[in-house]
Write a protein that holds these residues in place. Structure first.
Motif, PDB file in Angstrom:
ATOM      1  N   GLY A  65       0.204  -0.930   0.385  1.00  0.00           N
ATOM      2  CA  GLY A  65       0.126   0.111   0.074  1.00  0.00           C
ATOM      3  C   GLY A  65       0.987   1.074  -0.081  1.00  0.00           C
ATOM      4  O   GLY A  65       2.189   1.658   0.893  1.00  0.00           O
ATOM      5  N   GLY A  66       0.862   1.714  -0.952  1.00  0.00           N
ATOM      6  CA  GLY A  66       0.880   3.475  -0.804  1.00  0.00           C
ATOM      7  C   GLY A  66       2.656   3.254  -1.178  1.00  0.00           C
ATOM      8  O   GLY A  66       3.046   2.499  -2.089  1.00  0.00           O
ATOM      9  N   GLU A  67       3.229   4.243  -1.270  1.00  0.00           N
ATOM     10  CA  GLU A  67       4.520   4.761  -1.490  1.00  0.00           C
ATOM     11  C   GLU A  67       5.544   3.084  -1.792  1.00  0.00           C
ATOM     12  O   GLU A  67       6.829   3.456  -2.281  1.00  0.00           O
ATOM     13  N   ASN A  68       5.529   2.830  -0.243  1.00  0.00           N
ATOM     14  CA  ASN A  68       6.484   1.061  -0.602  1.00  0.00           C
ATOM     15  C   ASN A  68       6.004   0.546  -0.973  1.00  0.00           C
ATOM     16  O   ASN A  68       7.637  -0.264  -1.193  1.00  0.00           O
ATOM     17  N   ALA A  69       5.413   0.349  -1.676  1.00  0.00           N
ATOM     18  CA  ALA A  69       5.443  -0.718  -3.017  1.00  0.00           C
ATOM     19  C   ALA A  69       6.415  -0.251  -4.314  1.00  0.00           C
ATOM     20  O   ALA A  69       7.245  -0.844  -4.628  1.00  0.00           O
ATOM     21  N   PHE A  70       6.486   1.750  -4.334  1.00  0.00           N
ATOM     22  CA  PHE A  70       7.785   2.155  -5.424  1.00  0.00           C
ATOM     23  C   PHE A  70       8.847   2.083  -5.262  1.00  0.00           C
ATOM     24  O   PHE A  70      10.151   1.578  -5.840  1.00  0.00           O
ATOM     25  N   PHE A  71       9.438   1.988  -3.736  1.00  0.00           N
ATOM     26  CA  PHE A  71      10.484   2.417  -3.143  1.00  0.00           C
ATOM     27  C   PHE A  71      11.047   0.637  -3.288  1.00  0.00           C
ATOM     28  O   PHE A  71      12.183   0.610  -3.511  1.00  0.00           O
ATOM     29  N   ALA A  72      10.411   0.133  -3.110  1.00  0.00           N
ATOM     30  CA  ALA A  72      10.768  -1.294  -3.567  1.00  0.00           C
ATOM     31  C   ALA A  72      11.660  -1.728  -4.807  1.00  0.00           C
ATOM     32  O   ALA A  72      12.314  -2.299  -5.358  1.00  0.00           O
ATOM     33  N   MET A  73      10.750  -1.171  -5.985  1.00  0.00           N
ATOM     34  CA  MET A  73      10.958  -0.912  -7.275  1.00  0.00           C
ATOM     35  C   MET A  73      11.840   0.038  -7.685  1.00  0.00           C
ATOM     36  O   MET A  73      13.130  -0.814  -8.187  1.00  0.00           O
ATOM     37  N   LEU A  74      12.286   0.946  -6.798  1.00  0.00           N
ATOM     38  CA  LEU A  74      13.654   1.713  -6.603  1.00  0.00           C
ATOM     39  C   LEU A  74      14.623   1.822  -6.508  1.00  0.00           C
ATOM     40  O   LEU A  74      15.911   1.671  -7.291  1.00  0.00           O
ATOM     41  N   VAL A  75      14.794   0.160  -5.446  1.00  0.00           N
ATOM     42  CA  VAL A  75      15.669   0.143  -4.684  1.00  0.00           C
ATOM     43  C   VAL A  75      16.439  -1.385  -5.513  1.00  0.00           C
ATOM     44  O   VAL A  75      17.260  -1.380  -6.028  1.00  0.00           O
ATOM     45  N   GLY A  76      15.581  -1.572  -6.316  1.00  0.00           N
ATOM     46  CA  GLY A  76      15.371  -2.816  -7.406  1.00  0.00           C
ATOM     47  C   GLY A  76      16.518  -2.310  -8.334  1.00  0.00           C
ATOM     48  O   GLY A  76      17.015  -2.693  -8.813  1.00  0.00           O
ATOM     49  N   MET A  77      16.137  -1.327  -8.638  1.00  0.00           N
ATOM     50  CA  MET A  77      16.325  -1.038 -10.150  1.00  0.00           C
ATOM     51  C   MET A  77      17.864  -0.266  -9.211  1.00  0.00           C
ATOM     52  O   MET A  77      19.003  -0.413 -10.269  1.00  0.00           O
ATOM     53  N   GLU A  78      18.471   0.272  -8.281  1.00  0.00           N
ATOM     54  CA  GLU A  78      19.494   0.695  -8.262  1.00  0.00           C
ATOM     55  C   GLU A  78      20.344   0.117  -8.057  1.00  0.00           C
ATOM     56  O   GLU A  78      21.915  -0.249  -8.346  1.00  0.00           O
ATOM     57  N   LEU A  79      19.873  -1.298  -7.766  1.00  0.00           N
ATOM     58  CA  LEU A  79      21.173  -1.920  -6.860  1.00  0.00           C
ATOM     59  C   LEU A  79      20.724  -3.370  -8.191  1.00  0.00           C
ATOM     60  O   LEU A  79      21.584  -4.657  -7.337  1.00  0.00           O
TER      61      LEU A  79
END
Lengths: 360, 360
Positions: free
Chosen positions: B104-118
Motif C-alpha cells: 500500500g502506498g509509496e513503499n510499493a514503489f520504493f522496493a522497485m526503485l531500490v531494485g533498479m538501483e541495486l
C-alpha cells in the motif's frame, strides 16, 4: 599492571564522587557490587596506559541513562558486557582491556565491574577526567576520533549498534533516544581504541588520581583532620566557597537535570553568596556576581565535615558544604576541547577562563 | 521473472494507492522517479515467489517515517539501499532480491526503485497486503519470524542496526525513535528472509494485484465507464458507501495522524452518514451507527469519478467519494493476525468480524 586492594575500592568511590562534580551519581551501589565481587575472589587488574601494546584493543564503556533511573535500579554491568560482546561481534576482534568513558561517578566503577566480569584489565585512564553529560564530550571525540561504531545493550534482549554516524553529536542523540526507549538506562561501548590512541588522547592515570583523592580524604578523616583541606592541598585545586545551602531550583529538561544551587557564606573571606548552575554536573559557579569557575574546570560540592561529594540531584536545603574547584585536563582546556565542553557549549554567553586566572 | 512495462508503472501507482487504505502516501513522486529510471534504461524485474530458491535471500525494505515528511522531501531510495548494504555487511551474505514490507502506498514503489538501483529483482509479494503503521504488523512477525536484525539508514552518513530485540514491537519502538532523530524519515531493511519463508509467510502476488486494480481503473476511465465499479466487480470487494465529505477531524498524536472523517450519503441504499476513523490508515467504518468494516480489512476512500485513492492526511471537506471495502489476507484474519492488526490492537473494544459477514 597491578591488582587493586580491597581498601582501595572505597577510596576509588570517594574520589570518583569528587571528580563527578555533582553528576555521574555517587557509586554507592557499585562499590558494594565490587566489594561483593572481591569477596567472591575476583580482582580488578589496573593497567597503566604505558603498558598497553600500541595495537592493543580497548573497549571504552559506560552506563548511559537518566540519573534518577540509575538510582532506582540495581547496577547492571551485564548490559555493558553485552554491548562489549556486540562490538566484538561487529568488529570481529576481541578486546584486550576495558576503560571508562568517565572517571567521575558511577561509571568509574562500571568499568571495574565489567573488567571483573569479562576477566579483562582496566586501563588507568578515562576520556573526561571528570563526568560530562554527553558522549561527544569525550577526549577521543575532541581529538577527532570517530565515536561510531557505538553499541548499546540492556539486560533484556535488546542490542543496537550505531554502525556509522555523521558526527559524534549525532551518535549522542541517536543513542540517547535508544536509551530512553530501553527504560532510560543501558550499557554502551564506543568504537574500539588502540593502545596508541589511548596513550595519545585519553586522560591518563585518572583512576589513580581518584584513588589518591579518596585516600587523602580517608586519611584526614582517620586523623581527625580536615578532609576538604586534604584535597585542596594538592596541586590544581582551590577551595572556592564554604557555606550553607539556602535554596535549590531543580527541573528535568531535555533528559537532563538542570537548576541552580544558592549557598550562603559564613562570612569567611570567600564571600557571602555563591550560585552554582548545574546541567547534570555543576557547570558554572559565581560568587557575589563574579565568576569563580566554569566548565570544563571541575566544580565539586563536598560535605564540609566529611568531604563526601554531594550530587546535583540530591543536594538540599540546610547542608553545610565546601565548594572545591579543580583544574580540567589540558585536552579539555584546548581550543578544540572548549568548543565542545566550554561554557558556550553549555549555553552560556561568555568565554572560558581558567579558575586560577579568575581567582587573581 | 518478467520486466514491468512502462505503462504498468502508473497502474501500479493507482493500485498501490487503493491498497494504501488512506495511509502509506500516494506514490506520485515515486512514480515519477521510476519513470525517470525507465527513461534512463533501467527496468524493474518482477520475480514470482515460486521462482525464488528456497535458500534465496530476500531483503524486506521500506521507508519508515512521518507521512508529512515523506511528502516534503523528494524520494530517497538511497537510504534504503544503504540499509540493505548495512544488513549485508552484518550478515556477511548478499541479497538475491528485494521485497516491500507493504504494497500500500509509496513503499510499493520504493522496493522497485531500490531494485533498479541495486540491480536486483523485486518479489511479487509483500508482508501486509495493504499499508499498516507499524513494523510488527508484518505477516512475517505475525508468523513468529524475528524482525531483528533491523537496519536503518538515512541519506547522510547515519546507519544503525538493531542487532537483537526482545520482540517485534520493541524493534518498532526503538526504530521509530531512531527515525525521529534522523529527521522522521529513513530507509529500513528487516531481517533477511529466505525464499522458503517468503513462499510460506508473505502476502503473495500483491504487486500483480495492485497492477490489476490499477489497470481496471485505467480501462474504465478510458472507456468512459465507472472506475469505482470496475474494482468492486472483483472478488472480495464491496462498495460500502458513496457521499460527500462533510467534516474531517485530524490530529497528530504519538507520531501518527489520527482522526475521523464524516461522510454524508446521497440518499442511496448505502445509508445517510458514514464515519471513518483513521490511524494513519483508515481503520474502522460505521454507517448510521452500524459497523461496516474494520481493520485488518481494507477501507479505501476513492474519488467518486476517477477512483483515485484519497489519503487520510489530505481528505477534505466537499470531496465526493466512494468507500470501497476489500478483504484482508487470510494471514491477517487468522487469530495470530487479529491479535496484532485486529480492532483491539488499534484500541477498539470490539472483536473483528469480516466485512462480508457484517454486510448480511
Amino acid at each position: 599492571m597491578r591488582e587493586l586492594d580491597y581498601d582501595e575500592l572505597e577510596a576509588l568511590a570517594i574520589g570518583a564522587g569528587v571528580l563527578g562534580t555533582g553528576g555521574g551519581n555517587h557509586p554507592h551501589l557499585e562499590l558494594m557490587c565490587a566489594q561483593a565481587d572481591y569477596r567472591r575472589g575476583r580482582r580488578i587488574r589496573l593497567v597503566d596506559p604505558d603498558e598497553l601494546a600500541d595495537d592493543g584493543r580497548v573497549a571504552v564503556v559506560c552506563i548511559m541513562g537518566a540519573p534518577l533511573v540509575t538510582k532506582e535500579r540495581l547496577p547492571e554491568p551485564q548490559s555493558i558486557c553485552r554491548a562489549v560482546r556486540r562490538m566484538e561481534a561487529h568488529t570481529g576482534a576481541p578486546f584486550d582491556a576495558i576503560m571508562s568513558i568517565e572517571i567521575g561517578g558511577e561509571n568509574a566503577f562500571f568499568a571495574m565491574l565489567v573488567g571483573m566480569e569479562l576477566g579483562l584489565p582496566v586501563v588507568d585512564a578515562d576520556t573526561m577526567g571528570r563526568a560530562f553529560p554527553e558522549a561527544q564530550m569525550a577526549s577521543f571525540a575532541i581529538r577527532g576520533l570517530e565515536v561510531a561504531p557505538f553499541a548499546i545493550a540492556d539486560i533484556r534482549d535488546n542490542e543496537v549498534l550505531i554502525a556509522r554516524a555523521e558526527s559524534a553529536t549525532r551518535v549522542e542523540r541517536i543513542g540517547r533516544r535508544i536509551v530512553v526507549e530501553l527504560g532510560s538506562i543501558a550499557g554502551t561501548c564506543t568504537a574500539p581504541r588502540s593502545g596508541a590512541e589511548v596513550k595519545a588522547h585519553a586522560i591518563l592515570r585518572s583512576v589513580s588520581r581518584a584513588i589518591a583523592i579518596g585516600r587523602a580524604i580517608q586519611a584526614a578523616r582517620a586523623a581527625g583532620g580536615d578532609p576538604v583541606a586534604a584535597i585542596v592541598d594538592g596541586a590544581h585545586a582551590r577551595l572556592g566557597f564554604t557555606g550553607k545551602v539556602e535554596d535549590v531550583s531543580r527541573r528535568t529538561e531535555g533528559g537532563f537535570v538542570r537548576g541552580t544551587v544558592r549557598l550562603a557564606g559564613g562570612g569567611s573571606h570567600h564571600g557571602t553568596e555563591m550560585l552554582i548552575d548545574f546541567q547534570n554536573e555543576f557547570s558554572v559557579a559565581r560568587c557575589d556576581g563574579a565568576l569563580v569557575a566554569s566548565v570544563p574546570d571541575l566544580i565539586t560540592v563536598l560535605d564540609e565535615e566529611t568531604a563526601e561529594a554531594i550530587g546535583a540531584e540530591v543536594i538540599r536545603y540546610g547542608q553545610r558544604v565546601a565548594v572545591v574547584v579543580l583544574a580540567a585536563d589540558p585536552i579539555m582546556r584546548s581550543p578544540e576541547g572548549l568548543a565542545v565542553v566550554g561554557p558556550r557549549a553549555f549555553g552560556y554567553d561568555f568565554d572560558y577562563r581558567p579558575f586560577e586566572e579568575l581567582a587573581r
